[in-house]
Design a protein around this motif. Structure first.
Motif, short mmCIF file in Angstrom:
data_model
loop_
_atom_site.label_atom_id
_atom_site.label_comp_id
_atom_site.label_asym_id
_atom_site.label_seq_id
_atom_site.Cartn_x
_atom_site.Cartn_y
_atom_site.Cartn_z
N ALA A 15 0.82 -1.21 0.00
CA ALA A 15 0.00 0.00 0.00
C ALA A 15 0.86 1.27 0.00
O ALA A 15 0.33 2.37 -0.02
N HIS A 16 2.19 1.10 0.07
CA HIS A 16 3.07 2.27 0.21
C HIS A 16 4.06 2.38 -0.92
O HIS A 16 5.27 2.31 -0.72
N ALA A 17 3.55 2.55 -2.15
CA ALA A 17 4.45 2.79 -3.27
C ALA A 17 5.14 4.14 -3.06
O ALA A 17 4.62 5.02 -2.37
N LEU A 75 6.47 -5.92 6.81
CA LEU A 75 7.00 -4.77 6.07
C LEU A 75 5.82 -3.97 5.51
O LEU A 75 5.19 -4.39 4.55
N HIS A 76 5.52 -2.86 6.13
CA HIS A 76 4.37 -2.05 5.73
C HIS A 76 4.79 -0.97 4.74
O HIS A 76 4.03 -0.61 3.85
N ASP A 77 6.00 -0.47 4.91
CA ASP A 77 6.44 0.70 4.14
C ASP A 77 7.92 0.50 3.80
O ASP A 77 8.59 -0.38 4.34
N PHE A 95 6.48 1.56 11.33
CA PHE A 95 5.47 1.44 10.27
C PHE A 95 5.89 2.28 9.06
O PHE A 95 5.83 1.82 7.94
N HIS A 96 6.28 3.54 9.32
CA HIS A 96 6.46 4.49 8.22
C HIS A 96 7.83 5.13 8.20
O HIS A 96 8.36 5.53 9.24
N HIS A 97 8.35 5.25 7.00
CA HIS A 97 9.59 6.00 6.78
C HIS A 97 9.23 7.34 6.15
O HIS A 97 8.29 7.43 5.35
N LEU A 146 -6.24 6.80 6.80
CA LEU A 146 -4.85 6.34 6.75
C LEU A 146 -4.08 7.24 5.79
O LEU A 146 -3.64 8.29 6.18
N HIS A 147 -3.98 6.85 4.51
CA HIS A 147 -3.09 7.60 3.63
C HIS A 147 -3.82 8.19 2.43
O HIS A 147 -4.86 7.69 2.02
N GLY A 148 -3.20 9.22 1.85
CA GLY A 148 -3.77 9.85 0.68
C GLY A 148 -2.68 10.40 -0.22
O GLY A 148 -1.49 10.33 0.08
CO CO Z 1 0.88 3.22 6.26
#
Ligand code: CO
Length: 501
Positions: free
Chosen positions: A181-183, A243-245, A310-312, A490-492
């Motif tokens: 989900a994190h291209a 690995l989420h991100d 979770f996030h970089h 969550l993300h946009g």
């Molecule tokens: Co995320």
């Protein structure tokens, strides 16, 4: 990554838990309207479409789900043109959403703890998971995708938000294949110091897929501007990896393999959600995995102190290529809920806060040095799209109002990593935020020339506001009042194309 034991309790006036909880009321409605209630003026130069994904339903037929990450994906679209803004929201018509809406009850177990009614017996050996398409929404090569990391993306019409269906991306993915989900979008040949957003034609959509197991396979995909696959390569690492991100530089894809273990037995036996079977082993190191973008060499592994990420925010290389720096939001344990615990009743003080850390990786000496950039509880970093993979100066991140401890995100924090300067935009005691998105001014000359957009929950009105702040000084530019509330998302992403009006 400090111990919370010695921290003082919050003064009670930062937020009310009851206010925060109402931001998790389901929003079953779908709307489309011009936003007429606006404090301030929408900049005429702000043109394009903001897409945002997140759980729209926190219950099915009145039966509460166990964790917000298990909620059905709902896309919001806010389109800006000529100083006006238009709002639209639609649910992603996933197979699971349609089946559950028809049945009026929970039919699937959620990854993060939602169980079907009937206790562990009803959930025993039911490993069927719903692709809820709720994590991110990205536009690339003429396609709008609702992304969920454990399965294929759903393709949507960028104008109407109609669900077109699961997308194999021209046969790239087989049924059931993961697509993260994190291209990251590599801005291509952007010259240093050039912050205007003229497309250069050599941007890349870089994404990954994870196949977990006793060893974990990571596949890297790169798509060109037209959406055509230009490279794909797979790598195997020992052990389980959540690995989420990831982050990219011109030469590397960088992952953090958190020292987590996965005990699937309670999940298989129906007692816990899969996400509740993950635990952090603080005696083991975190491993930074560096995969060469060109796939020509095997991956490089560097060990560092344990943390959970979770996030970089971003990564970049030194001029000689011998060092890679990455900024990431770290937790000192895996934040999870116990089975049966209502997430709305969560005691923030008992969970670890996210804190922003910088890791400098010496690729020659195989050493990693780390330091905390920001101790204030923060999550959801964002930056200028042309800085992705390159040395950045400014980060924008969701932050707590309190400088200490863990709390809901109620502010936008701007961090100047060069000078250490900070600016904070405070949503106030009844305002709640999430991921702030930096949108460049199309004619901008500096890295912070643009706006930060944030969809907030305003408990005062039990409705959401879209807040636009000036990225240079975080002053309020406009506050757009929606007619209804949108649950915390969550993300946009923001694209300069005008869709949906
Ligand atoms: Co995320």
């Amino acid at each position: 990554m400090q111990s919370l034991e010695a921290k003082p309790q919050h003064p009670p006036d930062y937020y009310s838990q009851l206010d925060w909880q109402r931001g998790y009321d389901s929003q079953p409605g779908e709307f489309a309207y011009w936003i007429d209630d606006c404090e301030g003026e929408i900049p005429a130069a702000l043109t394009g479409t903001l897409f945002r994904n997140g759980p729209g339903l926190l219950d099915v037929g009145g039966e509460p789900i166990g964790h917000p990450f298990d909620g059905d994906g709902m896309i919001c679209q806010i389109t800006f043109q000529n100083g006006r803004a238009h709002f639209r929201n639609r649910f992603v018509q996933t197979e699971g959403y349609l089946a559950e809406q028809q049945a009026g009850k929970i039919l699937y177990r959620g990854v993060f703890g939602t169980q079907k009614a009937g206790g562990w017996l009803a959930n025993l050996l039911d490993l069927k998971i719903k692709n809820i398409a709720n994590t991110h929404v990205m536009y690339w090569g003429d396609r709008l995708w609702a992304l969920w990391e454990a399965a294929e993306p759903h393709r949507l019409d960028p104008h109407s938000l109609d669900t077109i269906g699961l997308d194999s991306i021209d046969g790239l993915l087989q049924p059931g294949d993961a697509f993260a989900a994190h291209a990251r979008i590599d801005p291509g040949s952007v010259e240093t110091g050039r912050w205007a957003t003229t497309p250069t034609g050599d941007r890349r959509f870089v994404n990954f897929a994870v196949k977990p197991g006793l060893s974990t396979t990571i596949t890297i995909f790169e798509l060109d501007e037209t959406g055509k696959l230009v490279s794909r390569h797979a790598h195997s690492v020992p052990g389980f990896a959540f690995l989420h991100d990831f982050a990219i530089t011109p030469n590397w894809c960088i992952f953090f393999q958190n020292p987590v273990s996965f005990n699937p037995l309670p999940f298989v036996l129906g007692m816990k959600g899969a996400g509740q079977c993950i635990s952090l082993d603080a005696k083991q190191p975190t491993r930074a995995l560096l995969i060469p973008r060109d796939g020509s060499r095997s991956l490089k592994v560097l060990e560092m102190p344990p943390c959970f990420v979770f996030h970089h925010a971003n990564a970049f290389e030194s001029a000689d290529g011998q060092q890679v720096t990455i900024d990431s939001v770290c937790y000192d344990s895996f934040p999870t809920l116990e089975p049966g615990q209502d997430f709305r009743a969560v005691d923030f003080e008992r969970l670890p806060p996210g804190q922003l850390w910088r890791f400098e990786m010496d690729l020659v000496g195989d050493r990693v040095e780390s330091r905390c950039l920001e101790t204030r509880c923060c999550e959801f970093p964002s930056l200028h799209p042309n800085a992705v993979g390159h040395q950045h100066r400014y980060l924008y991140i969701g932050a707590a109002r309190s400088p200490e401890g863990n709390a809901p995100l109620q502010a936008i924090l701007k961090i100047d990593v060069q000078t250490g300067d900070r600016q904070l935009f405070d949503l106030g005691v009844r305002g709640f935020g999430g991921e702030p998105l930096f949108v460049p001014n199309p004619t901008g000359q500096t890295e912070d020339d643009g706006w930060v957009l944030l969809l907030t929950y305003n408990a005062e009105r039990h409705a959401s506001d879209l807040v636009i702040v000036d990225a240079q000084d975080l002053s309020l530019v406009a506050r757009l009042q929606l007619k209804q509330h949108i649950p915390y998302g969550l993300h946009g992403s923001f694209v300069p194309q005008v869709f949906g009006i």
